[in-house]
Design a protein around this motif. Sequence first.
Motif, PDB file in Angstrom:
ATOM      1  N   LEU A   1      11.493   0.800  20.602  1.00 63.01           N
ATOM      2  CA  LEU A   1      10.331   1.649  20.811  1.00 63.01           C
ATOM      3  C   LEU A   1       9.975   1.762  22.292  1.00 63.01           C
ATOM      4  O   LEU A   1       9.606   2.840  22.779  1.00 63.01           O
ATOM      5  N   SER A   2      10.100   0.672  23.035  1.00 62.03           N
ATOM      6  CA  SER A   2       9.700   0.664  24.444  1.00 62.03           C
ATOM      7  C   SER A   2      10.818   1.082  25.391  1.00 62.03           C
ATOM      8  O   SER A   2      10.596   1.239  26.590  1.00 62.03           O
ATOM      9  N   ALA A   3      12.025   1.290  24.852  1.00 57.29           N
ATOM     10  CA  ALA A   3      13.167   1.610  25.713  1.00 57.29           C
ATOM     11  C   ALA A   3      13.114   3.019  26.286  1.00 57.29           C
ATOM     12  O   ALA A   3      13.708   3.289  27.339  1.00 57.29           O
ATOM     13  N   ASP A   4      12.396   3.938  25.608  1.00 54.68           N
ATOM     14  CA  ASP A   4      12.411   5.332  26.033  1.00 54.68           C
ATOM     15  C   ASP A   4      11.146   6.002  25.503  1.00 54.68           C
ATOM     16  O   ASP A   4      10.830   5.852  24.322  1.00 54.68           O
ATOM     17  N   PRO A   5      10.413   6.728  26.331  1.00 53.58           N
ATOM     18  CA  PRO A   5       9.217   7.435  25.837  1.00 53.58           C
ATOM     19  C   PRO A   5       9.534   8.375  24.672  1.00 53.58           C
ATOM     20  O   PRO A   5       8.690   8.603  23.806  1.00 53.58           O
ATOM     21  N   ALA A   6      10.776   8.894  24.640  1.00 50.80           N
ATOM     22  CA  ALA A   6      11.163   9.785  23.534  1.00 50.80           C
ATOM     23  C   ALA A   6      11.174   9.027  22.211  1.00 50.80           C
ATOM     24  O   ALA A   6      10.922   9.611  21.144  1.00 50.80           O
ATOM     25  N   HIS A   7      11.490   7.731  22.259  1.00 49.58           N
ATOM     26  CA  HIS A   7      11.472   6.927  21.037  1.00 49.58           C
ATOM     27  C   HIS A   7      10.054   6.839  20.483  1.00 49.58           C
ATOM     28  O   HIS A   7       9.836   6.949  19.270  1.00 49.58           O
TER      29      HIS A   7
END
Length: 321
Positions: free
Chosen positions: A38-44
């Motif tokens: 979840l925190s790896a990419d704002p798109a997630h």
Amino acid sequence: MSDTETYDRISLEAARWLVSLEENPDDQRLKDDFEAWLSADPAHQQAWEATSGVYDLMGPLFENEYPSRAPKEYQVSRARHPVRRALWAIPLGLAASIALFVSAPDWYYRLTADYATSAARQTTIRLADGSEVSLAPHSAIDVAYRPEGAREIRLLRGEGFFRVAHDTARPFRVLGGSITVTDIGTEFDIRLSATTSSVAVKAGRVHVDGARAFSMDMGAGQRLDVGNRADVLQGREDVENVGAWATSGQLVLQDATFSEAMDRIGPYYGGKIFVADRSLNGGKVTGVYNLSAPEAALKAMADTQGATLRHITPWIIVISR
């Protein structure tokens, strides 16, 4: 990879996370892995908000059929837990199938039927005897040539438009739901729904047999709806509108209920349509809709009822007032 393809992929990942977390609410490693994703990419984060939001919207659609079975300790808000548990009212298998349906091909019919189409895809098949069958999306048929010479098609689901090469020595029969249609030199359409088997004749004549010794001949411009309980409704239909989805790419509706309109347009949309407000289902829809632009057609239908569309993911639309 295009932006659309990337968004579709991430949305599907979010749906898979949601189902995994529903299945394993006490798996701390899974929760940690999810938080990392979840925190790896704002798109997630955006995809998760949209996908988990589907569950919040769809929960009321099923709450009457499936009473809640969530343990109280899991009925917590999103502020305290990353997973919205709004769909505890839905059996897990159903929730999983809703979340992942976009990635699951219609494998059963592809394996068992002679010809099958998937969502938003239609095809025309030329049979060995010269007859043609156009299959609407989400449709399937079996084809058999009987030893006595009869040609027999079984419509397993969906809708088919038939252009029959007439041969008096070799009857052409179509079995669809609760009816059997025998060609007497014609073009005709058969559609199966959850409750009804429908046939309409564009040209020539057919003979129809059904339950309880039902039997009748039909000519051009006639239509017949036979319910699963053998109730029969006869009517008329403009011959230009019979099979229009196959001949001109148009869906023609005349005083159809909104629920029926959704059933008719649904196969042409590449995703899933949910009507969140059940009061919409009884509204009437009349019009001619372009099947090559199903979302535009869907919006036009919703507009007639004062309803709006909301894209929850690239493959789910929710309709409400």
